[in-house]
Design a protein around this motif. Structure first.
Motif, PDB file in Angstrom:
ATOM      1  N   ASP A   1       0.854  -1.191   0.000  1.00  0.00           N
ATOM      2  CA  ASP A   1       0.000   0.000   0.000  1.00  0.00           C
ATOM      3  C   ASP A   1       0.886   1.236   0.000  1.00  0.00           C
ATOM      4  O   ASP A   1       2.013   1.205   0.498  1.00  0.00           O
ATOM      5  CB  ASP A   1      -0.870   0.018   1.262  1.00  0.00           C
TER       6      ASP A   1
ATOM      7  N   ARG B   1       2.125   0.688   8.524  1.00  0.00           N
ATOM      8  CA  ARG B   1       1.800  -0.704   8.873  1.00  0.00           C
ATOM      9  C   ARG B   1       0.436  -0.799   9.555  1.00  0.00           C
ATOM     10  O   ARG B   1      -0.327  -1.732   9.319  1.00  0.00           O
ATOM     11  CB  ARG B   1       2.876  -1.278   9.825  1.00  0.00           C
TER      12      ARG B   1
ATOM     13  N   THR C   1      -2.155  -0.527   6.809  1.00  0.00           N
ATOM     14  CA  THR C   1      -2.226  -1.775   6.030  1.00  0.00           C
ATOM     15  C   THR C   1      -2.916  -2.873   6.836  1.00  0.00           C
ATOM     16  O   THR C   1      -3.712  -3.640   6.291  1.00  0.00           O
ATOM     17  CB  THR C   1      -0.801  -2.200   5.597  1.00  0.00           C
TER      18      THR C   1
ATOM     19  N   ASP D   1      -6.085  -4.776   5.481  1.00  0.00           N
ATOM     20  CA  ASP D   1      -6.029  -6.228   5.266  1.00  0.00           C
ATOM     21  C   ASP D   1      -7.294  -6.907   5.805  1.00  0.00           C
ATOM     22  O   ASP D   1      -7.802  -7.852   5.202  1.00  0.00           O
ATOM     23  CB  ASP D   1      -4.794  -6.836   5.937  1.00  0.00           C
TER      24      ASP D   1
ATOM     25  N   ALA E   1      -3.636  -3.577  -3.888  1.00  0.00           N
ATOM     26  CA  ALA E   1      -2.969  -2.576  -3.045  1.00  0.00           C
ATOM     27  C   ALA E   1      -3.770  -1.275  -3.043  1.00  0.00           C
ATOM     28  O   ALA E   1      -4.453  -0.950  -4.014  1.00  0.00           O
ATOM     29  CB  ALA E   1      -1.566  -2.315  -3.584  1.00  0.00           C
TER      30      ALA E   1
END
Ligand code: DP6
Length: 329
Positions: A54, A69, A72, A76, A87
Motif C-alpha cells: 500500500d 503498517r 495496512t 487487510d 494494493a
C-alpha cells in the motif's frame, strides 16, 4: 474503486485507558466521548487492483513505516476474501495540527475505514465500521458517530461486541470546547505504550478499570439530562483518575507540564466565579475546556493569560464520519 471520507476527532469524557487484548485492540472498559468539529480528517482511498505494498500519505508526506503498517493492517481485515481489491493508495489530511493532542488517530482511522468501505462498495454497517476503526485505534471506534458516543468493551474474545454506538446527536446539547495548546515538553509517550505500561506496573490500574464501569451509567444519565455540573464533576474525575493511574506506574507516566496544571487551576477558578467550565486532559500536555457557548470568550481569555499557553483552538459538537458524494469533492 476510489472514495473520499471525512471524520471528526473526539474527546473522551469517560476515558479509555487500558486494553483487555492488545492484538485485537480490545478495551478493558467502556468509554464515552463527544465528537468535535469543525476539525476533521479527510481521507481518500483508491484500490488499484494490482499486487504490491500500500502507499500511505499523511499530510502530503509518505507515512512513517509504523503508521503505514497500522493502516495496512486495518485494510487487510477489510480486504479479507477480496483479493481483487489489491494494493491501496491512501491520502489523508488533518485540518488541525497533529501536535494539538487531539487524537488525530481517532478521526484518521474512522475516515480510513469509511473511505475504504465506500471505495470497495462493501456496504458495511456502522457497527462493523466501528469494529474495523477500533483495530487501528481504540478511540477511532467512537469517531464513526457524531455527538455523544459510548464505546463498549464487550466480553467476546473475537471483539465482535466491542464497538461504539451513538448516545445523543451533536445538537442534543450545545457545548463549546476551548483547547489550550501548552508548551511541548519532552516528547510524549504514545497512548498505546502509556496505557500498556500503566496496566503492567500501576497498582491503581484495576481500581481505575472498576471505577470506569461505575461511571458509565452515571455519565449516560447526566448527558441525557444535560446536567452541566454533573458532567463537570464526572469528566474531571475521569481525567484525573486516568492520570493518577498513569502517574502511579513504574516509572510514572507524566503527560503534564506546568502550564497544564496552571490551566486546571484557571478553570476551577472560573467555575468558582460562576462560569460553567470544566477540563479534561488526554495523553499529552494540552487542556481541553468544555463550557457553555456564552462563556467561550471568558474561557479563552482566561486560558490565554496562563503562561505557557501558545494558542487556543475552538470546537463544537459534530456529526458522523461520512463518505463524500462526487458533488462534495
Ligand atoms: C487518553 O485510541 O490513541 O485519548 O487504541 O492504543 O490507539 P490505541 O489508543 P488511543 O487512546 C486514547 C486515549 C485517550 C483517552 C480516550 O480517548 O478515551
Amino acid at each position: 474503486m476510489r472514495a473520499t471520507a471525512i471524520a471528526h476527532p473526539n474527546i473522551a469524557l469517560v476515558k479509555y485507558w487500558g486494553k483487555r487484548d492488545s492484538v485485537r485492540n480490545l478495551p478493558a472498559a467502556g468509554s464515552i466521548s463527544l465528537t468535535l468539529g469543525p476539525l476533521h480528517t479527510r481521507t481518500e482511498v483508491a484500490f488499484t487492483g494490482a499486487q504490491g505494498p500500500d502507499r500511505v500519505e499523511l499530510d502530503g508526506e509518505e507515512a512513517e513505516p509504523g503508521a503505514a503498517r497500522r493502516v495496512t493492517a486495518v485494510l487487510d481485515l477489510l480486504r479479507h476474501g477480496r483479493p481483487d481489491l489489491g494494493a491501496a493508495h491512501v491520502r489523508s489530511r488533518n485540518d488541525f495540527p497533529t501536535a494539538a493532542g487531539l487524537a488525530s488517530s481517532s478521526s484518521g482511522f474512522a475516515a480510513l475505514v469509511v473511505a475504504a468501505d465506500a471505495a470497495a462498495s462493501l456496504g458495511l454497517s456502522p457497527s462493523a465500521l466501528s469494529i474495523l476503526a477500533r483495530r487501528g485505534s481504540g478511540s477511532a471506534a467512537r469517531s464513526i458517530f457524531g455527538g455523544f458516543v459510548r464505546m463498549e468493551s464487550g466480553v467476546r474474545d473475537d471483539g465482535e461486541d466491542a464497538f461504539a454506538r451513538p448516545l445523543a446527536p451533536a445538537d442534543h446539547w450545545p457545548l463549546s470546547v476551548c483547547i489550550a495548546l501548552t508548551t511541548e515538553g519532552a516528547k510524549k509517550v504514545p497512548s498505546t505504550r502509556g496505557m500498556d505500561h500503566t496496566a503492567q506496573t500501576s497498582p491503581y490500574h484495576h481500581a481505575w478499570i472498576a471505577d470506569v464501569d461505575r461511571m458509565l451509567p452515571e455519565a449516560e444519565a447526566i448527558i441525557a439530562a444535560r446536567d452541566f455540573d454533573g458532567l463537570a464533576r464526572l469528566a474531571e474525575a475521569s481525567a484525573l483518575r486516568m492520570h493518577a493511574s498513569a502517574l502511579a506506574a513504574d516509572p510514572g507516566v507524566l503527560y503534564w507540564n506546568g502550564a497544564t496544571v496552571e490551566c486546571m487551576h484557571a478553570v476551577r477558578h472560573l467555575r468558582s466565579q460562576g462560569c460553567p467550565a470544566f477540563f479534561t486532559i488526554d495523553a499529552g500536555p494540552h487542556v481541553k475546556v468544555f463550557c457553555a457557548p456564552a462563556s467561550t470568550a471568558a474561557v479563552e481569555e482566561a486560558l490565554r493569560c496562563v503562561p505557557g499557553v501558545r494558542d487556543v483552538l475552538h470546537a463544537t459538537p459534530a456529526g458522523d464520519a461520512r463518505a463524500l458524494g462526487t458533488e462534495d469533492r
